[in-house]
Motif scaffolding. Sequence first.
Motif, PDB file in Angstrom:
ATOM      1  N   ASP A 147       0.836  -1.189   0.000  1.00 50.32           N
ATOM      2  CA  ASP A 147       0.000   0.000   0.000  1.00 50.32           C
ATOM      3  C   ASP A 147       0.884   1.257   0.000  1.00 50.32           C
ATOM      4  N   ALA A 148       1.133   1.778  -1.201  1.00 52.48           N
ATOM      5  CA  ALA A 148       2.020   2.940  -1.332  1.00 52.48           C
ATOM      6  C   ALA A 148       1.423   4.182  -0.672  1.00 52.48           C
ATOM      7  N   GLU A 149       0.101   4.245  -0.644  1.00 58.81           N
ATOM      8  CA  GLU A 149      -0.545   5.434  -0.074  1.00 58.81           C
ATOM      9  C   GLU A 149      -0.309   5.509   1.435  1.00 58.81           C
ATOM     10  N   LEU A 150      -0.495   4.377   2.095  1.00 58.51           N
ATOM     11  CA  LEU A 150      -0.262   4.334   3.539  1.00 58.51           C
ATOM     12  C   LEU A 150       1.215   4.632   3.837  1.00 58.51           C
ATOM     13  N   ALA A 151       2.108   4.101   2.990  1.00 60.78           N
ATOM     14  CA  ALA A 151       3.546   4.339   3.178  1.00 60.78           C
ATOM     15  C   ALA A 151       3.858   5.825   3.048  1.00 60.78           C
ATOM     16  N   GLU A 152       3.214   6.464   2.092  1.00 56.19           N
ATOM     17  CA  GLU A 152       3.409   7.904   1.878  1.00 56.19           C
ATOM     18  C   GLU A 152       2.946   8.669   3.127  1.00 56.19           C
ATOM     19  N   ASP A 153       1.854   8.220   3.719  1.00 53.51           N
ATOM     20  CA  ASP A 153       1.328   8.842   4.935  1.00 53.51           C
ATOM     21  C   ASP A 153       2.349   8.714   6.072  1.00 53.51           C
ATOM     22  N   VAL A 154       2.951   7.518   6.208  1.00 55.01           N
ATOM     23  CA  VAL A 154       3.960   7.292   7.253  1.00 55.01           C
ATOM     24  C   VAL A 154       5.133   8.251   7.065  1.00 55.01           C
ATOM     25  N   ARG A 155       5.569   8.368   5.816  1.00 56.11           N
ATOM     26  CA  ARG A 155       6.679   9.255   5.494  1.00 56.11           C
ATOM     27  C   ARG A 155       6.444  10.662   6.020  1.00 56.11           C
ATOM     28  N   HIS A 156       5.214  11.122   5.866  1.00 55.21           N
ATOM     29  CA  HIS A 156       4.926  12.497   6.277  1.00 55.21           C
ATOM     30  C   HIS A 156       4.761  12.631   7.779  1.00 55.21           C
ATOM     31  N   ARG A 157       4.422  11.526   8.442  1.00 54.37           N
ATOM     32  CA  ARG A 157       4.261  11.595   9.897  1.00 54.37           C
ATOM     33  C   ARG A 157       5.590  11.753  10.620  1.00 54.37           C
ATOM     34  N   ASP A 158       6.700  11.535   9.938  1.00 52.48           N
ATOM     35  CA  ASP A 158       8.002  11.681  10.592  1.00 52.48           C
ATOM     36  C   ASP A 158       8.218  13.120  11.063  1.00 52.48           C
ATOM     37  N   LEU A 159       7.543  14.050  10.403  1.00 49.31           N
ATOM     38  CA  LEU A 159       7.635  15.458  10.796  1.00 49.31           C
ATOM     39  C   LEU A 159       7.241  15.648  12.267  1.00 49.31           C
TER      40      LEU A 159
END
Lengths: 238, 265
Positions: A147-159
């Motif tokens: 699920d690339a979309e969920l992965a993209e969401d995780v990436r942004h949560r690192d902020l």
Amino acid sequence: MNDAHIVSSYDRDLESIQALIMKMGGLVESAILDAATSLETRDEELAEQVRKRDAAIDALEEQVNERCALLLATRQPIARDLRTVLTVMKISGNLERVGDYAKNLAKRTGVLVHMTPIEGAAGAIRRMSVTVEGMLKDSLDAYIQRDAELAEDVRHRDLEVDQMYNALFREFLTFMMEDPRNITACMHLHFISKNIERMGDHVTSIAEQVIYLSTGVMPDDMRPKGDRTSMDNVEIDG
Amino acid sequence: MNDMRITERNVDANAIKIAARNCQVYYGDTHAIKDVDVDIRDKTVTAFIGPSGCGKSTFLRCLNRMNDTIDVCRVEGDIRLDGEDIYDAKVDPVQLRAKVGMVFQKPNPFPKSIYDNIAYGPRIHGLARNKAELDEIVEKSLRRGAIWDEVKDRLDAPGTGLSGGQQQRLCIARAIATEPEVLLMDEPCSALDPIATAQVEELIDELRQDYSVVIVTHSMQQAARVSQKTAFFHLGNLVEYGDTGQIFTNPHDKRTEAYITGRIG
């Protein structure tokens, strides 16, 4: 379209490697949470357990590498199968590092339980750990679901993690300036929070691998980064 | 990853050697090749892959009119070599095949000496004026076929007495003796052992300096190793055609991916 290989043992090989990654992920998740709990509850015994359990994570990483080498040599995977093997190897490396950071947290807990607690620090560190653990869980779910979309969401949560670290960094500086007797504890706590911030970076890297695995391309846009402490300077009055 | 693609990007600058448009092939009522459009570049190795019966060999054989020899076979559409229609009535298929050479799956040397195997083509096409020139062509071709050192002392021995790998390199040397511009290879290594295969692959890579090479292969790894462009055929359609690196790391079509990764398509 049937997703299975004609040679079914190929599927079994790939699945068993991915099962190892999931097992590793589970161990790392509980290491993060238990290490943070041990700090907050000042539980030396739990901290000791976390330290001991890290060996199992390291052993799994080794096993993943061996299995991947064997699969590369015997099956010459291509396309999505190749991406699976490549990402599995990177993800196991990331998980191993996160495990090390959790172990380090547990080690410092062993020192910190013998010092006067710094007000609010353990709670803040625990919240930060829970955030990172949540990201890790989602990135592994994204891996299994491709699920690339969920992965993209995780990436942004690192902020979020970066911002929590920034706040703690400034707080610890303030405590240390207020009373030099806080320095030892605050230094340990600072390393802990820095290590959790690094965990977030490794989890982000896992999320990026998931995007590569499912789309065939690495995300190349800059993700938001929030760790600005390397540029911070606090003036001491006086 | 981008660095790996330098050779592939470079081949995009090469001229188009063969251009096929709306190519259809029928064997009687069977529609074997459906609407194939493809540009094959000069000085490039192009691999045709696909399951058995997908039409890749049939299409390869269109490129030098080998299908003319099959009565029930009908070819439609437009296939151009350097801009000229190869199915034009003016074109002599024998001359065309001198320009577009072919190597087959099973080594098929003539039952003649090694020397005569190579000299046959140049003789019938009148490429040599005397024995000295012919000797030179034979040596040059055998050298380019990477077999000279192994046969130079027994050029009078029968070609059929060589090992399988040597016979195949002899056939490649024979194919390049007429100075073709395009070399078609229909599974040239499927009857060879790994060492002979590696020698033929090395040869293919060298031939790329001068020729356009089109290879049909059932070995995914071979296609990935030797080619810069890969075309995937399925049920008579050209499903996907692109840089070899892209096809093998990130194929765009589901059918391509299912085939190359060994899944049921």
